[in-house]
Structures are given as C-alpha cells and as structure tokens.
Write an enzyme that holds these catalytic residues in place. Structure first.
Site, mmCIF file in Angstrom:
data_model
loop_
_atom_site.group_PDB
_atom_site.id
_atom_site.type_symbol
_atom_site.label_atom_id
_atom_site.label_comp_id
_atom_site.label_asym_id
_atom_site.label_seq_id
_atom_site.Cartn_x
_atom_site.Cartn_y
_atom_site.Cartn_z
ATOM 1 C CG HIS A 86 -1.742 1.268 1.292
ATOM 2 N ND1 HIS A 86 -2.941 1.374 0.623
ATOM 3 C CD2 HIS A 86 -1.534 2.459 1.871
ATOM 4 C CE1 HIS A 86 -3.440 2.584 0.811
ATOM 5 N NE2 HIS A 86 -2.595 3.264 1.567
ATOM 6 C CG ASP A 165 -12.061 3.451 5.646
ATOM 7 O OD1 ASP A 165 -11.604 4.314 6.402
ATOM 8 O OD2 ASP A 165 -11.757 3.381 4.442
ATOM 9 N NE ARG A 172 -10.225 10.465 8.288
ATOM 10 C CZ ARG A 172 -9.354 9.642 7.699
ATOM 11 N NH1 ARG A 172 -9.734 8.444 7.277
ATOM 12 N NH2 ARG A 172 -8.117 10.000 7.546
ATOM 13 C CB SER A 187 -8.666 5.053 7.127
ATOM 14 O OG SER A 187 -9.015 5.028 5.782
ATOM 15 C CE LYS A 191 -9.160 1.876 3.222
ATOM 16 N NZ LYS A 191 -9.324 3.229 2.744
HETATM 17 N N1 URA Z 1 -6.010 6.466 2.403
HETATM 18 C C1 URA Z 1 -6.962 5.825 3.088
HETATM 19 O O1 URA Z 1 -7.424 4.767 2.693
HETATM 20 N N2 URA Z 1 -7.408 6.386 4.227
HETATM 21 C C2 URA Z 1 -6.928 7.545 4.704
HETATM 22 O O2 URA Z 1 -7.367 7.976 5.749
HETATM 23 C C3 URA Z 1 -5.928 8.197 3.981
HETATM 24 C C4 URA Z 1 -5.473 7.637 2.825
#
Ligand code: URA
Length: 431
Positions: A86, A165, A172, A187, A191
C-alpha cells in the site's frame, strides 16, 4: 431499540482528552455504520480525535471495529502465500502497476484492492481504466479466479469491505479531519487487514507532494500502521520514501500506464525501476516464498510482462491496445540555463489534476489522456528554451490554470547550488 451509549457522552469524553473504552469504540463505529449516530455527531468526534489523539489501544480497537463492520476475505484456496503493498500516494506513483505482476511472476500472490484518486494524487484504478476494456469491479469469486490464474489482481474494494471506513472517509473528506494519524492509520489498515493478505509492505511517502510532507510525521504514521498490522497477525513492514520530486517522468492516467509498461519491458526511468525492485524484494521476503527468480531478471526476461498481460486480459482489458492520447498539448520551456536543482512534486501534481487527470469531487470522471510528461529532472543540466514539461488535455481551456500551478515548480541554478532532494528510500520499519 435502546442504545448502549449516548453519542454525546463519547464526544464529550474525547473533547475533554479522555480515553474511549473498548465498548464505547465498538458501539460508536457500529452505530454510525447503521445510521444510529448522526453525521454531525461523528464529525464532532472525528475533530476531537484529530485534536486530542488516541492511544495505541484506542487506535487498535477503532481499527478492529472498522474491520468488523464488514467481511474479511481469505485466500486459503491459493497454493502460494499472499502479499500486498500500500502506498500513501504521490505524484507519478504508478509503482503498483509494474509491481503486482512482477511479484506474481516471482512466485507470491498479490491481492491488491485499490482506490480512485482524489485531489492531486492519482488513483491506481483511474490509471488502469485508461486501458481499453479493463474492468475494476470484480466479485470475490472473480477476484479469486484472476489470482489463481495470474498470481495478481488489482481491483476495486467491494462494498462489503470495511463499510465503516467508506462512510467515515467520505465524512473526513468534508470536515477537514483527514490528517489525523490515528484516523489515517486505522482507515488504511482496516481495509488491508480485512483484505486477508498474509504480508504487507507499506510505502509511506514524504516530501512536498505527499500527504505527510513532514518526514517525522510520515515515520510516526508508518510505525502506527506497522504496529496495527503486526498485532493483527499480518507480517507488516514500512518504507518511508521520497515524494519531494514526482516519481518517474509522467503524471496522468494513460501516460503512467505507458511508463509502467516500459518498466515491465525492461526499461523505464531509474527511480521507478529502483523503487519497484526494492518493494518487490521486500514483498517476496515478507511473504516467505522462495522466489522463482530475482525481480530484476523478471523485468528483463519478459516474465513480469507476461504476468501483466495475463492480468489485464483476465479483467477484460486489451494490453496491446493503443492507449488514449489527449487532444491538445502545450510545452513549457526552460527560462534559463544551468543545473536543475529542485522540482516541486505538489505543483506538478496540482497541474496534472487541473489538466483533467484527477477529480475534485467523488464520482467525477477523469480524462484518460490528460497529464504531464517531464523532460528533465533535478541533477540534470538544462539550456534556456529546452522543453521541461509537455502538458496534455482534451480541453484547452484548462491550460491556463495548469500553467499557473507550474509557476516556480523548478529551480535552475548557474551558480553551483546543491541539488535539493530527499534520498529515494529514507527509512525502513519492521514489525
Ligand atoms: N487512504 C486511506 O485509505 N485512508 C486515509 O485515511 C488516507 C489515505
């Protein structure tokens, strides 16, 4: 149904710098996901968290509660270990495109759930959608079938994965509460943990074009995420890497696919190749697989390209089709001669975004061909009048604001000033 807690008491506790208990966190995430806590209440709680923070127990419980709001995928039907990467995102960061098929060619399985871009950084799915026919939305069964046959899949996260999320992230975004480390870490990691990967490499970007421009903050985010992954049983490591200068020589969807294919064909810009290889070796090592070959060999001998083509075809795309090209272009020339000593990634990202490569609202469409080609990077000698950037868009009215964003994006020095650059790999954090 009577509720276990009152949202207002939880908001007041965090406003007054208190710790939230495990049952309070479980309840507030669940109640918000099912609509029993209102957006205005969750907005106030998010702002209190941004201002007053959370301790590691709270972050970990918040992450678990988000995971538990949806399904958890698992890949036990595969005959090889899974590993994912990621990136927190940056300008010209197309690394996922060559990396996923490369790691697959070397023997690990890469289930990569990706997102679309918002703001100045592009999204992996937007880039891949510039390939004619390619489909981002797959069912879980299709995802497994692509993983089994190609070793890698890059697709959109389904609605069932961490739905808390999805709601929280959208909130957010409009309440200026994105930039809180506990909220970013939970967040991203909710995932990735729900995705069911056994190992995970995080590429946390820092510098002008990154979401965390301060290297100390980037380090802190990386450490919190590594701790969350490790606690959840995912072998997690992080690299903090440079995003002061755009990665590679392109920013924009089809332009970045073209550059990724160059890397898969054994060429491509040196920084993209270097970061792809560093991340591939980390991923293979963390997965525990005995690599079938070294990643550098897989780029040279066509194995990574074969995996890429198979993966694109399996998702309906034609890897040999001509990529879309924008209708109009304009060239920006160097105003003076000397050594280029700096290039501001943020300015290049904003310019590409204004050309139509990115979106400013969720759901907006993006232009496949829009973006920027970079003709010189810091450390290179340039002469006045030489092309520095080519800007591409379908709508020429966009050039003016895109050119405005590029003002001051490069520094050229004829007095021997030092090049201002972060090292590509700044730090490595292991769980
Ligand atoms: N990417 C995400 O998935 N969540 C965040 O809060 C920031 C970047």
């Amino acid at each position: 149904m009577s509720e276990l807690f009152a949202a207002v008491e939880i908001i007041a506790a965090k406003r007054d710098k208190g710790e939230l208990s495990d049952p309070q966190i479980d309840w507030v995430i669940d109640a918000y996901t099912r609509g029993a806590v209102a957006d205005e209440q969750m907005s106030a709680l998010l702002m209190a968290i941004l201002i007053n923070g959370m301790n590691s127990r709270e972050i970990s419980r918040w992450t678990d509660a988000m995971i538990n709001s949806g399904e958890r995928m698992q890949w036990s039907a595969l005959d090889r270990p899974t590993v994912d990467k990621h990136s927190t995102g940056g300008v010209g960061d197309k690394i996922t495109l060559p990396l996923a098929p490369l790691v697959a060619a070397c023997g690990a399985a890469v289930p990569q759930l990706s997102g679309r871009g918002l703001g100045h950084t592009g999204g992996t799915l937007d880039k891949l959608e510039s390939i004619p026919g390619w489909r981002a939305s797959l069912s879980n069964e299709e995802m497994l079938a692509v993983l089994k046959s190609c070793g890698a899949v890059i697709c959109a996260a389904g609605a069932g994965l961490a739905p808390a999320d999805k709601k929280l992230y959208a909130l957010r975004d409009v309440t200026a509460t994105v930039e809180a480390i506990p909220l970013i870490a939970s967040s991203i990691m909710s995932k990735k943990i729900a995705e069911g990967t056994s190992a995970l490499i995080l590429d946390v970007k820092t510098g002008a074009g990154a979401f965390m421009s301060d290297p100390l903050k980037a380090r802190e985010l990386a450490q919190v995420m590594v701790d969350l992954g490790t606690r959840a049983g995912v072998k997690t490591r992080a690299l903090v890497t440079a995003m002061d200068v755009p990665l590679g020589l392109t920013a924009g969807n089809a332009l970045e696919v073209r550059e990724s294919v160059e890397v898969l064909a054994g060429g491509g810009p040196a920084d993209i190749v270097e970061l792809t290889l560093v991340l591939a070796r980390e991923m293979l090592d963390a997965s525990g697989v005995k690599p079938l070959m070294d990643p550098a060999d897989a780029l040279k001998n066509g194995a990574a390209m074969d995996s890429w083509k198979a993966m694109i075809r399996a998702q309906g795309g034609d890897p040999d089709a001509k990529l879309p090209v924008a209708k109009e272009h304009t060239i920006v020339m160097a105003e003076s001669s000397g050594e280029m000593i700096a290039m501001d990634a943020m300015k290049v990202g904003v310019s590409a975004w204004r050309l139509g490569a990115g979106r400013s609202r969720q759901g907006e469409s993006v232009q496949a061909g829009a973006g920027i080609e970079i003709h010189a990077k810091p450390g290179e000698q340039v002469v006045a009048g030489q092309p520095l950037f080519t800007l591409h868009t379908d709508e020429p009215a966009r050039f003016e604001r895109a050119l405005e964003a590029l003002h001051g994006a490069v520094k050229i020095s004829s007095t021997g000033e030092k090049v201002e650059r972060l090292p590509l790999i700044i730090e490595r954090i292991e769980g």
